[in-house]
Scaffold this motif. Structure first.
Motif, mmCIF file in Angstrom:
data_model
loop_
_atom_site.group_PDB
_atom_site.id
_atom_site.type_symbol
_atom_site.label_atom_id
_atom_site.label_comp_id
_atom_site.label_asym_id
_atom_site.label_seq_id
_atom_site.Cartn_x
_atom_site.Cartn_y
_atom_site.Cartn_z
ATOM 1 N N TYR A 477 6.488 3.226 -3.318
ATOM 2 C CA TYR A 477 6.268 2.732 -4.271
ATOM 3 C C TYR A 477 8.487 1.957 -4.949
ATOM 4 N N LYS A 488 1.651 -5.785 -7.225
ATOM 5 C CA LYS A 488 1.587 -4.645 -7.854
ATOM 6 C C LYS A 488 2.017 -3.406 -6.716
ATOM 7 N N THR A 490 1.518 -0.023 -4.349
ATOM 8 C CA THR A 490 1.259 1.342 -4.317
ATOM 9 C C THR A 490 1.680 2.178 -4.407
ATOM 10 N N ASP A 530 -4.266 1.224 -7.565
ATOM 11 C CA ASP A 530 -3.377 -0.050 -8.236
ATOM 12 C C ASP A 530 -3.105 -0.488 -9.137
#
Length: 761
Positions: A477, A488, A490, A530
């Motif tokens: 991340y 975006k 995970t 997500d």
């Protein structure tokens, strides 16, 4: 009348005797690679039946001249210097077949090493010499040992009497070799500063002979007093130093002015034109031709001055007689200098287990086993013929490695995957060899700590024991955010820790067989979607298991990252049994029911990766990989894909979590095309295909299920420019992953995307 006739007869007999007994000396200068032009000189002289009674040489001239002096023909010398074997010696490269993989430890991300002895100071791993001397040291012994023994270690008793020179920089004087070990003498004479490290002979530290006498015509005149000297020089005195060129300053400080005169009233000086760098061995034929042409231009002058001619039949007979007096090399006794009794025992047991002589090919394998031992800093081999038993004795001058080694390195990147690396190793050498090693990685993507010990036992079938403890943490991340503003990332954190014991033994020469067992805990924290907020809680999946494995691995790669030569082969079988526990978070469908199951599976893996020369500067490589596993599905899709084996053929794939390239069973492969612009600069074009036998798919309930057999495939492509520096690679690449949210990526990095092994790797 009678008196006058007697006088004329005397003059005729005296003149004929002088012509018959006319002795010719050949002096060959140093000059690095340019010295290969001397081969052309020898070739032209022999073709025209010009006799050579004595030879003196410096550096590369000493090497070429000595080969002729021990019975090599010019054609044989030419063949030797154009061979891959000679090129490897000139570059200090160990042939792939002599890279003893059993002694190699796991790769790490180090750039530089600092070595510390308890009895001395700190020493860095940055080389004081450009090339590895080990191939040169053994190669010279291999070439000269039989001839030196046949001459009873007297250079006057070689096929042609010979002299060479080296430089004693402590005494600021030239050293002339006229007896002793011929290979050792040549090794001293060619020890060019900063290129090839010096050696100690009779207590003196000796460098390249060209420092103080680059054209030993004075040695020729004083030792042999020939009637005629033929000189060949491929170099001159160094140019004056300049205020902005440190290399010229060092060279001027080290080298004295050489007299390129012949020291004889009668002689001819040949000056081949080369105009290449001292270490440019890429085009030996051009250099040989230069020497040949330059000699032929003066052959008429030489023939007029030297009325005597050599007879090819007699010359060949002389060669044959000298070669027939040589004894084939079989080593009986081995002695070790420079270490204590226990360390000597370890070294001898590492080489010779049976009380029977070893032939040269077998001894060469054993020698390079020690070269690859990280407890040994250096060793120098010297062969001496034993008249009592008809075998050779091997004397090894050994320096053991420093006790403490500190490693520093890591990876610098445009992406948030940069990391630092620090390692520390303690070496002990006795009847067994022991290494205690610890390291740590720290960065946004990856952090790790490892502690292990390796105990090498030199029995008839050598083996090592290695207890190991490792902690790994991957944060995909943090290492992904801000990479693509419109994607975006995970949320995914993987924890991996294990303690185990490995045992290894060599298999063939470039391979080893490993077996091991470990207890491991794998912990994954993730969101199942997500679309999450700061108030959401993550799923936690924990797998506690016992795992064991057995594998065969073979590796001859020339680099630990971005290799361009060699091959890699792996066959591995692993057994796992344990319990998986899943605590659901707030992003799953079933938020309240935990999941627990016992798991037991086997995994088989095979990898074949090979580079081979295709044409000129273009190399083609191929990689094939396959995995079989009967692992069952886990609590949900995310936990299942996290435990699935991953296909990671490129450096960047090791830093990404790519769901499409994970499966319990798959086949994969690809081609690699490498275009080399310079020795360390290349363009890499790579393409791969990934074929899962059954894709792991996500259901509407977020559970995992298998797709149809081979119903999908995925592609990876990369274009990378790589420059390999002494401390690590610099790479700029564009990468493509089909059907990913962001299929195109750009990566710049300096250093290594190499990590500690995971529990199930």
């Amino acid at each position: 009348m009678k008196a006058r006739n007697l006088y004329l007869l005397f003059i005729f007999v005296f003149t004929a005797f002088q012509c018959f007994s006319q002795k010719v000396g050949l002096v060959l200068s140093g000059g690095g690679a340019s010295g290969l032009a001397h081969i052309g000189v020898l070739k032209a002289l022999e073709e025209n039946n010009i006799p050579i009674d004595y030879i003196c040489g410096t550096s590369s001239g000493a090497m070429v001249g000595s080969l002729y002096a021990i019975g090599y023909t010019p054609a044989q010398i030419e063949k030797l210097v154009k061979s891959e074997t000679f090129r490897n010696l000139a570059l200090g490269k160990i042939e792939n077949k002599y890279n003893y993989y059993f002694k190699k430890d796991d790769d790490n991300a180090s750039w530089i090493q600092f070595k510390v002895s308890f009895n001395s100071g700190i020493e860095t791993s940055l080389p004081t010499n450009i090339i590895n001397s080990a191939p040169v040291d053994f190669g010279l012994m291999e070439i000269y040992a039989k001839s030196a023994a046949a001459a009873k270690y007297n250079f006057d008793s070689l096929m042609i009497p010979f002299r060479c020179v080296a430089s004693d920089i402590d005494a600021n004087e030239s050293v002339v070799f006229k007896n002793g070990d011929l290979g050792e003498a040549i090794r001293a004479s060619i020890s060019y500063p900063f290129y090839l490290k010096p050696i100690i002979v009779n207590g003196k530290l000796l460098f390249d002979g060209g420092l103080y006498n680059n054209f030993p015509s004075d040695v020729m005149y004083n030792d042999f007093f020939p009637d005629y000297i033929i000189g060949s020089t491929v170099t001159g005195n160094v140019a004056p130093a300049t205020d902005d060129n440190i290399v010229s300053q060092i060279r001027s400080m080290m080298m004295t002015t050489t007299n390129f005169g012949l020291m004889c009233e009668t002689g001819t000086l040949i000056e081949p034109k080369t105009n290449i760098g001292p270490f440019d061995f890429n085009n030996p034929q051009q250099l040989i031709d230069s020497g040949y042409v330059s000699t032929m231009r003066k052959i008429h002058e030489i023939k007029q001055a030297i009325s005597r001619r050599s007879d090819n039949t007699e010359l060949n007979k002389k060669r044959t007689n000298f070669l027939n007096g040589q004894h084939e090399i079989f080593f009986d006794k081995i002695s070790v200098e420079g270490v204590n009794k226990k360390q000597s025992h370890y070294i001898q047991k590492s080489i010779q287990h049976k009380n029977e002589p070893l032939g040269l090919p077998e001894m060469k394998k054993q020698y390079f086993k020690l070269v690859n031992d990280d407890k040994i800093k250096s060793l120098f081999p010297k062969a001496s013929f034993n008249n009592q038993n008809g075998f050779y004795d091997l004397q090894l001058k050994v320096k053991k490695e420093k006790e403490l080694v500190a490693f520093f390195g890591g990876n610098l990147s445009n992406r948030p995957i940069s990391e630092g690396f620090v390692g520390l190793q303690y070496n002990y050498l006795g009847k067994t060899a022991v290494s205690i090693y610890g390291n740590t990685y720290f960065g946004r993507l990856y952090s790790s700590a490892q502690l292990k010990a390796r105990i090498d036992i030199p029995t008839r079938i050598p083996f090592y024991l290695q207890p190991i403890i490792t902690y790994n943490r991957w944060d995909y991340y943090k290492s992904s955010e801000l990479f693509f503003a419109d994607v975006k990332p995970t949320y995914l954190i993987q924890g991996d820790q294990y303690a185990g014991l490995d045992i290894g033994t060599p298999a063939v020469y470039n391979g080893k067989i490993l077996a091991g067992a470990a207890y491991a805990t794998i912990k994954n924290e993730y969101y199942q979607t997500d679309k999450f907020t700061q108030q959401d809680t993550a799923d936690v999946d924990e797998l506690n298991l016992f795992t064991s494995y057995i594998m065969y691995e073979k590796n001859t790669f020339n680099r630990k990252l971005y290799p361009s030569e060699g091959h890699y082969f792996l066959l591995k079988a692993r057994y796992c049994t344990g319990e998986e526990f899943n605590q659901p978070g707030s992003t799953g469908i079933d938020k309240y029911t935990s999941f627990r199951q016992n798991k037991e599976w086997i995994q088989l893996k095979a990898v074949y990766d090979n580079y081979f020369i295709y044409r000129g500067r273009i190399k083609l490589g191929i990689r094939m990989e396959g995995v079989y596993s009967n692992q069952v599905l886990s609590a949900n899709y995310a936990s299942t894909i996290l435990l699935a084996p991953a296909f990671q053929p490129t450096p960047e794939t090791r830093t990404l979590f790519l769901e499409n390239y994970r499966a319990n069973n798959y086949l994969a492969g690809g081609l690699k095309n490498i275009i080399s612009f310079r020795k360390n600069l290349e363009l890499r074009l790579e393409g791969y295909i990934f074929l899962p036998q059954e894709s792991i798919l996500k259901g509407s309930d977020l559970k995992a299920y298998y797709g149809k057999s081979f119903d999908t495939k995925h592609y990876i492509a990369t274009v990378a420019g790589v420059y390999t520096t002494p401390v690590g690679p610099i790479s700029i690449s564009m990468n493509y992953y089909d059907r990913e949210k962001a299929p195109l990526t750009f990566l710049f990095h300096f250093g290594y995307t190499i990590f500690n092994k995971r529990a199930l790797e």
